[in-house]
Scaffold this active site. Structure first.
Site, PDB file in Angstrom:
ATOM      1  CE1 TYR A   1      -2.280   3.258   2.627  1.00  0.00           C
ATOM      2  CE2 TYR A   1      -3.704   2.518   0.844  1.00  0.00           C
ATOM      3  CZ  TYR A   1      -3.392   3.440   1.836  1.00  0.00           C
ATOM      4  OH  TYR A   1      -4.187   4.552   2.023  1.00  0.00           O
TER       5      TYR A   1
ATOM      6  CG  ASP B   1       5.929   3.614   0.430  1.00  0.00           C
ATOM      7  OD1 ASP B   1       4.721   3.455   0.129  1.00  0.00           O
ATOM      8  OD2 ASP B   1       6.290   4.232   1.452  1.00  0.00           O
TER       9      ASP B   1
ATOM     10  CE  LYS C   1       2.685   4.823   7.974  1.00  0.00           C
ATOM     11  NZ  LYS C   1       1.318   4.826   8.514  1.00  0.00           N
TER      12      LYS C   1
END
Ligand code: KE4
Length: 429
Positions: free
Chosen positions: A144, A239, A267
């Protein structure tokens, strides 16, 4: 456990906000309960609107590696706040965070800050397409990369948690430019890249998958991916929104010794405030506006409060021995959890990378999307609810990670294992 206030808040929230949440996985649909509304957090603990306290293993889906309400981060935000919250102009703190990021990641000569991981990955893919002049992207089943149109093909996280194939609203002529192939399968990877090389702009990969549950790369997989993309002139995008500053100070690229062309972050680098980033080789990053023709922009990019939180976070993570200590604690916890699972569960397998792990209610090994999907999500739901009512706050999905932080004490982990054993016994019946 009293939850009447959360229930009332949830009813009100659903009237005004789709599903009562601002991100789907938080609705707890796949684990068969309603969400607890959280009011405050400190260290390893979060507290809901009914006054219940939990040991938190969601850690805001990764950012809170130092624990909630970390003093140095809070002080940095408060110090920045008195000067104002947003200028819409460059500020010194952006340079300070850029220096920390580029120093930590040798593959990143230049970095652009945005406000979410999705913005980072979306921009990196546009940059790869602009740099190569090609339009096809390759991703991996179960990975994702945020909710940009191009990524909602066999995506992980909330997409598999909710069991939806992709998403309406994504035009076919966008989807047709996204190829999704099995993670950890070198044969299909090589065939796909060689067959489609002339049309492929980039491969985007979670170097350690975290959105089908935690699935580490098979030995040699990332090295093969790097070799093929280098040979074929395809941009390799790591990623590292989850793995960046999580699996080591230099991310997964340091852990596995790979130099990607572009890296996406999020994050942890915001210390809990909205920050994403993408960066990489100067030659490629120089294509980004206003230097180059590839456009990307953002009103709150480089926000001073978010930058201050990020700087304070990375400075704390630079402390010698931080990751060794967190990894040792995580390994010890994982071993005890694995032992309990083998004792009480007919089928279970635990995957871990550093301080992020997933206990799959599946026979295993879990090495890709198909093997992850064999998990017994109904049994996971029973386990989730039992743990929640014992004050242990796990991610409300079998296909997410369990995050440990520096704030989790030995007592926290001992209690968690005790409640795990209690919950395993409870779901047996
Ligand atoms: P955001 O846009 O949510 O900041 O980041 C998107 C993203 C990109 N790349 C990876 C590897 C990610 O894991 C994410 C977001 N992660 C999910 C949970 N695994 C965020 C939680 C949510 O969607 O509510």
């Amino acid at each position: 456990m009293k939850t009447t206030v959360s229930q009332a808040l949830f009813a009100e929230a659903q009237r005004l906000i789709p599903g009562g949440v601002n991100s789907p996985v938080r609705a707890c649909k796949s684990v068969g309960c309603d969400p607890r509304f959280i009011q405050r957090a400190a260290g390893s603990r979060i507290h809901d609107a009914d006054g219940n306290e939990y040991i938190d293993f969601v850690c805001s889906w990764g950012p809170m590696i130092l624990g909630h309400n970390y003093p140095a981060i809070m002080e940095a935000i408060q110090k920045a706040m008195v000067n104002g919250t947003s200028f819409g102009a460059p500020c010194p703190l952006e340079i300070e965070l850029a220096e920390l990021v580029t120093e930590a990641l040798p593959s990143v000569d230049m970095v652009r800050f945005v406000s979410s991981g999705t913005e980072a990955t979306m921009s990196a893919v546009r940059l790869a397409r602009g740099y190569t002049g090609r339009k096809v992207i390759v991703k991996f089943d179960g990975c994702y990369h945020g909710h940009a149109d191009s990524f909602l093909v066999k995506a992980g996280s909330g997409v598999i948690t909710l069991g939806i194939p992709g998403s309406p609203g994504v035009p076919d002529d966008i989807v047709k430019n996204t190829i999704s192939i099995p993670y950890n399968n070198e044969e299909i990877l090589e065939k796909t890249l060689r067959d489609e090389a002339l049309d492929i702009a980039c491969v985007i990969v979670e170097p350690v998958a975290g959105n089908m549950g935690v699935v580490p790369p098979a030995p040699g997989f990332l090295q093969k991916l790097r070799a093929l993309t280098s040979e074929l002139g395809i941009v390799l995008i790591f990623d590292e929104v989850i793995t960046g500053f999580r699996v080591s100070y230099g991310g997964a690229q340091q852990k596995f010794g790979i130099m990607p062309d572009l890296t996406c972050l999020g994050k942890i680098i915001g210390g809990g405030l909205p920050v994403g980033a993408y960066g990489g080789k100067r030659e490629i990053m120089s294509m980004i506006s206003p230097v180059g023709p590839v456009y990307q922009a953002g009103t709150l990019s480089g926000n001073p409060l978010a930058m201050a939180a990020g700087v304070a976070t990375l400075k704390a993570l630079k402390e010698p021995g931080f990751y060794e200590k967190l990894d040792r604690k995580s390994a010890d916890f994982a071993e005890k959890l694995r032992t309990l699972a083998e004792k009480y569960l007919a089928e279970a397998t635990l995957n871990r990378q550093g301080s992020v792990m997933t206990l799959f209610f599946a026979k295993g090994p879990v090495t890709d999307f198909d093997s992850a999907m064999k998990a017994d999500v109904s049994k996971f739901g029973k386990f989730y609810r039992a743990m929640l009512d014992q004050g242990i706050y796990l991610a409300p999905s079998q296909f997410e990670g369990m995050f440990l932080s520096a704030a989790h004490s030995e007592e926290d982990l001992a209690r968690t294992l005790e409640m795990t054993e209690w919950s395993f016994k409870k779901i047996q019946n």
